[in-house]
Design a protein around this motif. Sequence first.
Motif, PDB file in Angstrom:
ATOM      1  N   UNK A 100       0.852  -1.115   0.119  1.00 57.60           N
ATOM      2  CA  UNK A 100      -0.053   0.095   0.104  1.00 57.60           C
ATOM      3  C   UNK A 100       1.058   1.296  -0.102  1.00 57.60           C
ATOM      4  N   UNK A 101       1.847   1.378   0.836  1.00 58.25           N
ATOM      5  CA  UNK A 101       2.867   2.230   0.778  1.00 58.25           C
ATOM      6  C   UNK A 101       3.307   2.687  -0.501  1.00 58.25           C
ATOM      7  N   UNK A 102       3.822   1.383  -1.280  1.00 59.59           N
ATOM      8  CA  UNK A 102       4.244   1.607  -2.524  1.00 59.59           C
ATOM      9  C   UNK A 102       3.634   2.236  -3.225  1.00 59.59           C
ATOM     10  N   UNK A 103       2.169   1.709  -3.468  1.00 57.57           N
ATOM     11  CA  UNK A 103       0.978   2.582  -4.335  1.00 57.57           C
ATOM     12  C   UNK A 103       0.864   4.154  -4.053  1.00 57.57           C
ATOM     13  N   UNK A 104       1.005   4.349  -2.726  1.00 54.45           N
ATOM     14  CA  UNK A 104       0.762   5.761  -2.533  1.00 54.45           C
ATOM     15  C   UNK A 104       2.319   6.699  -2.895  1.00 54.45           C
ATOM     16  N   UNK A 105       3.504   6.064  -2.772  1.00 52.62           N
ATOM     17  CA  UNK A 105       4.610   6.520  -3.262  1.00 52.62           C
ATOM     18  C   UNK A 105       4.439   6.682  -5.040  1.00 52.62           C
TER      19      UNK A 105
END
Length: 161
Positions: A100-105
């Motif tokens: 999820x953090x990867x997607x936000x980045x």
Amino acid sequence: MTPTAENSVGWLRASLERETELLQNFLQQLTDERVLLEQSDREALPELLAQKSTSIENLAALHRERRETFVRLHPEWSTDQAEQGIAQQCASGELANSWQGRGELLRACDRANQINGRLVQAGRDRLQRLLQLLLGPEHANTYSAEGVRAQRSGHRTLGTA
């Protein structure tokens, strides 16, 4: 770590951590680029653009390595199936927060890149207008993002009725 079916989660976690680090670095480069564009600091841009290119190459290589590794681990999978398998494995379980953090980045990088693109376009349009004032419209050609000579500042006929 050499990935196997048994340790693929650990290997994938390390891969996501590396990707997160690369994306954070890329986002900072995009932020720095925006500052340079806003300040019209054309001297510092070439070095930053080279750094951005290296970051993009590193991200692409990491993505390719992850996909190829999953195809090796699951020889029955196609490349598309490997992509889906990685996404499924990451979207649930212990890797969900990293994914999820990867997607936000990725979304933050996309937004920053769009803003920078608009700044570049605005600068090109400004330059086109200045050239038209100085040289006259018939001698004030600049080039579009596609490398085509733009006769008018980003305008073209979209259709006729």
